[in-house]
Design an enzyme around this catalytic site. Structure first.
Site, PDB file in Angstrom:
ATOM      1  N   HIS A 188       1.700  -7.483   7.728  1.00  0.00           N
ATOM      2  CA  HIS A 188       0.363  -7.377   7.153  1.00  0.00           C
ATOM      3  C   HIS A 188       0.242  -8.183   5.866  1.00  0.00           C
ATOM      4  CE1 HIS A 188       2.712  -4.246   5.049  1.00  0.00           C
ATOM      5  NE2 HIS A 188       1.907  -4.486   4.017  1.00  0.00           N
ATOM      6  N   ARG A 245       9.363  -9.528   2.398  1.00  0.00           N
ATOM      7  CA  ARG A 245       8.411 -10.642   2.472  1.00  0.00           C
ATOM      8  C   ARG A 245       8.790 -11.617   3.571  1.00  0.00           C
ATOM      9  NH1 ARG A 245       8.580  -9.877  -3.160  1.00  0.00           N
ATOM     10  NH2 ARG A 245      10.372 -11.284  -3.324  1.00  0.00           N
TER      11      ARG A 245
END
Length: 310
Positions: free
Chosen positions: A141, A161
């Site tokens: 997301h 990440r």
């Protein structure tokens, strides 16, 4: 037993903003503010299971993923991170990413992280004020620019990440591949009315989020036997001895309190641990508690108001 006007922790981020009004009167001098974290006021209070935040974005955040409880515990963390976003304001064209356009194998996901093509594989969607987005652990997301949102989450700051727009921060390829559900997201269940004043927006194993809409000059009883957070997003109210206006939050646990609503009414978000909505949490003045102990599916569907034991 606790009823507390939540303290606010300022978190500065390069992608934040310099003016927090009307959500906060904090003077943002220096680096931009990206997040406001609501915390309990008592120094030695038990740590809540949930974390309530406000996020302010002037740039897109990294494409990321969070671990579930099982993976988190396998690396020595107490729990994973499932979260949800309620959009408080959105600039024209604002969007968020949720899931991927198509399912990837672990090998393909690893390659997409390495060459940056993951940025083109994420599924972006436009957002507007009042939208609610559920982000289960394992969902890839991102949050775009021009958004103010309230985030309710499991209390964890573990983030892996996958892409960071050239910001030169570390990517977490191995962990991201291990925890990601690398495909499209499942359709979300729509909001469900509990009473005329309460709508369940998100019902999950980890938390329930309700939108509460309290009429002007009305009086309510709040009975919370587990931790409950209330964030004012419109209007004013007084909860116990605490005055609330837009951007204020209250924490209540193992206690009861009255709510006196102001002349313009009050809309807010109310969050507490899941898995099910608690039918008896909010009671209008003079109402009987005849629905106490009902399951969520038995909640009244008319204008009846019930006590809620959160």
């Amino acid at each position: 037993m606790a009823i507390e006007h939540a303290a606010v922790q300022v978190v500065r981020k390069p992608w934040g903003i310099g003016d927090l009004h009307p959500w906060s009167s904090i003077d943002v001098a220096g680096d931009p503010v990206g997040e406001l974290w609501f915390q309990r006021t008592h120094k030695h209070a038990a740590i809540p299971a949930l974390l309530l935040k406000l996020l302010f974005t002037s740039e897109p955040l990294s494409i990321q993923v969070h671990p579930d409880d099982e993976f988190a515990r396998s690396i020595g963390l107490p729990n994973g991170k499932t979260e949800a976003w309620y959009i408080l304001a959105a600039a024209p064209g604002a969007r968020v990413a949720l899931g991927l356009k198509r399912r990837l194998t672990p090998q393909a996901l690893r390659a997409a992280i390495r060459d940056g093509s993951i940025a083109d594989l994420t599924q972006w969607r436009p957002v507007a004020k009042g939208d609610i987005i559920f982000v289960p652990a394992g969902t890839i997301h991102a949050i775009g620019a021009g958004i103010v949102l309230a985030e309710i989450q499991q209390r964890s700051d573990t983030t892996f990440r996958l892409f960071d727009y050239g910001r030169q921060r570390e990517l977490h390829e191995k962990s991201a591949v291990a925890v990601s559900d690398a495909g499209p997201v499942q359709p979300e269940t729509g909001p469900r009315r509990i009473t005329t004043a309460r709508t369940a927006l998100i019902t999950s194993q980890h938390f329930v989020i309700e939108l509460i809409d309290l009429p002007a000059n009305s009086n309510w009883a709040l009975n919370a036997d587990r931790e409950t957070w209330i964030l004012a997003i419109e209007g004013r109210a007084r909860i116990g001895s605490t005055n609330m206006s837009v951007g204020d939050a209250v924490f209540i646990e193992g206690d009861r309190s009255g709510i006196e609503v102001g002349a313009d009414g009050m809309r807010g978000l109310m969050a507490y641990p899941g898995p099910d909505p608690v039918v008896a949490l909010l009671q209008g003045a003079g109402e009987l508690t005849k629905y106490a102990g009902m399951s969520a599916g038995d909640a009244p569907k008319s204008s009846e108001t019930v006590e809620v034991q959160a």
